[in-house]
Design a protein around this motif. Structure first.
Motif, PDB file in Angstrom:
ATOM      1  N   TRP A   2       0.907  -1.334   0.033  1.00  0.00           N
ATOM      2  CA  TRP A   2       0.067  -0.024  -0.042  1.00  0.00           C
ATOM      3  C   TRP A   2       0.820   1.074   0.025  1.00  0.00           C
ATOM      4  O   TRP A   2       1.921   1.298   0.561  1.00  0.00           O
ATOM      5  N   SER A   3       0.544   2.419  -0.833  1.00  0.00           N
ATOM      6  CA  SER A   3       0.897   3.641  -0.373  1.00  0.00           C
ATOM      7  C   SER A   3       0.611   4.195   0.935  1.00  0.00           C
ATOM      8  O   SER A   3      -0.590   3.740   1.611  1.00  0.00           O
ATOM      9  N   LYS A   4       1.549   5.019   1.536  1.00  0.00           N
ATOM     10  CA  LYS A   4       1.325   5.671   2.686  1.00  0.00           C
ATOM     11  C   LYS A   4      -0.018   6.577   2.877  1.00  0.00           C
ATOM     12  O   LYS A   4      -0.465   6.943   3.983  1.00  0.00           O
ATOM     13  N   GLU A   5      -0.172   7.351   1.730  1.00  0.00           N
ATOM     14  CA  GLU A   5      -1.300   8.435   1.561  1.00  0.00           C
ATOM     15  C   GLU A   5      -2.595   7.909   1.838  1.00  0.00           C
ATOM     16  O   GLU A   5      -2.987   6.650   1.777  1.00  0.00           O
ATOM     17  N   ILE A   6      -3.262   8.815   2.682  1.00  0.00           N
ATOM     18  CA  ILE A   6      -4.771   8.535   3.250  1.00  0.00           C
ATOM     19  C   ILE A   6      -5.518   9.494   2.427  1.00  0.00           C
ATOM     20  O   ILE A   6      -5.255  10.741   2.591  1.00  0.00           O
ATOM     21  N   ALA A 147     -12.724  -3.756   7.320  1.00  0.00           N
ATOM     22  CA  ALA A 147     -13.483  -2.704   8.008  1.00  0.00           C
ATOM     23  C   ALA A 147     -13.102  -2.839   9.719  1.00  0.00           C
ATOM     24  O   ALA A 147     -12.574  -3.951  10.141  1.00  0.00           O
ATOM     25  N   GLY A 148     -13.169  -1.723  10.224  1.00  0.00           N
ATOM     26  CA  GLY A 148     -12.704  -2.089  11.750  1.00  0.00           C
ATOM     27  C   GLY A 148     -13.269  -0.546  12.592  1.00  0.00           C
ATOM     28  O   GLY A 148     -14.154   0.131  12.040  1.00  0.00           O
ATOM     29  N   ASN A 149     -12.838  -0.499  13.511  1.00  0.00           N
ATOM     30  CA  ASN A 149     -13.091   0.645  14.607  1.00  0.00           C
ATOM     31  C   ASN A 149     -12.047   1.959  14.117  1.00  0.00           C
ATOM     32  O   ASN A 149     -11.221   2.316  14.896  1.00  0.00           O
ATOM     33  N   ILE A 150     -12.400   2.315  12.753  1.00  0.00           N
ATOM     34  CA  ILE A 150     -11.600   3.524  12.415  1.00  0.00           C
ATOM     35  C   ILE A 150     -12.761   4.375  11.339  1.00  0.00           C
ATOM     36  O   ILE A 150     -13.712   3.931  11.228  1.00  0.00           O
ATOM     37  N   ASP A 151     -12.111   5.654  11.095  1.00  0.00           N
ATOM     38  CA  ASP A 151     -12.822   6.485  10.286  1.00  0.00           C
ATOM     39  C   ASP A 151     -12.566   5.867   8.876  1.00  0.00           C
ATOM     40  O   ASP A 151     -11.349   5.618   8.527  1.00  0.00           O
ATOM     41  N   SER A 152     -13.768   5.698   7.783  1.00  0.00           N
ATOM     42  CA  SER A 152     -13.501   5.270   6.458  1.00  0.00           C
ATOM     43  C   SER A 152     -12.463   6.196   5.883  1.00  0.00           C
ATOM     44  O   SER A 152     -12.566   7.413   6.071  1.00  0.00           O
ATOM     45  N   PHE A 153     -11.529   5.568   5.127  1.00  0.00           N
ATOM     46  CA  PHE A 153     -10.839   6.327   4.316  1.00  0.00           C
ATOM     47  C   PHE A 153     -10.261   5.430   2.975  1.00  0.00           C
ATOM     48  O   PHE A 153     -10.481   4.192   3.028  1.00  0.00           O
ATOM     49  N   ILE A 154      -9.861   5.979   2.061  1.00  0.00           N
ATOM     50  CA  ILE A 154      -9.261   5.236   0.855  1.00  0.00           C
ATOM     51  C   ILE A 154      -7.626   5.236   0.806  1.00  0.00           C
ATOM     52  O   ILE A 154      -7.095   6.281   1.167  1.00  0.00           O
ATOM     53  N   GLY A 155      -7.162   4.135   0.722  1.00  0.00           N
ATOM     54  CA  GLY A 155      -5.690   3.991   0.540  1.00  0.00           C
ATOM     55  C   GLY A 155      -5.522   3.542  -0.893  1.00  0.00           C
ATOM     56  O   GLY A 155      -6.517   3.382  -1.632  1.00  0.00           O
TER      57      GLY A 155
END
Length: 218
Positions: A2-6, A147-155
């Motif tokens: 994965w790239s590190k950017e969010i 999915a998990g206990n996180i805010d949704s984001f795109i990697g």
């Protein structure tokens, strides 16, 4: 890898990102041609679906490729529908007439909606889940949800020289969408995931989730 950017939305993505190369479809069809040699691996892969599916069921497989899952359960005479890209649907309609291929969700009565490692690649995942709700399936099976206990984001997932947009989702939001009509029948860890993101964005593992329609909704 994965790239590190969010990124928070598709509009934020760099112009250089790409999408999945559909050249894998021909390889998938060759697996179907040698299906007997694949059965051991496939029965393990589609174990959760196999536990829920019954003879004569109507199944909608979201992102189901050319239907390897279908061939595991041919003896159950399923009415099998796959939602895929136009390219995959063209292949499927030409070569596998026993499966119905669609580019959008069909308006049919559904027993099981199955989604394995596909929701992550959908641009508008919330609208897609609400589309699942509109079908009113008796059972919904998600496998390998990122999915998990996180805010949704795109990697950005590195795949054959491309950087492919890939959602990591907030599990509570997924449950919230289905909460009024479905009960959680199973929630379990699927497999470990290693990403370069900070702890607050790291899901550590993918999840399997089975939802069944509430008694008062039947």
């Amino acid at each position: 890898m994965w790239s590190k950017e969010i990124y928070k939305t598709y509009e934020d993505l760099p112009n250089s990102c790409g999408f999945l190369d559909e050249g894998w479809v021909e390889k998938e069809y060759k697996r179907i041609e040698n299906i007997e040699e694949e059965m051991g691996v496939l029965e393990e892969r589609y174990f959760l679906l196999g536990q829920e599916v019954e003879k004569g069921n109507t199944v909608v497989d979201f992102g189901g490729s050319l239907g390897l899952a279908y061939f595991c359960f041919q003896g159950k005479k399923l009415k099998y529908h796959i939602i895929e890209t136009p390219h995959v649907c063209d292949w499927g309609k030409r070569l596998i007439p026993q499966i119905k291929f669609h580019t959008t969700l069909p308006k049919i009565k559904v027993d099981i909606l199955y989604c394995r490692t596909a929701l992550q690649y959908v641009k508008d995942w919330e609208s897609t889940l609400k589309g699942f709700l509109d079908l009113k399936p008796k059972c919904i099976i998600f496998e390998h949800l990122s999915a998990g206990n996180i805010d949704s984001f795109i990697g950005l997932q590195h795949w054959k020289g491309r950087k492919v947009p890939y959602w990591f989702l907030n599990m509570e939001r997924i449950k919230e969408i289905f909460n009024s009509s479905y009960d959680i029948h199973l929630e379990e860890k699927a497999e470990n995931v290693s990403t370069p993101y900070p702890p607050s964005y790291n899901i550590k593992c993918t999840q399997n989730l089975i939802l069944k329609v509430k008694e008062n909704e039947k």
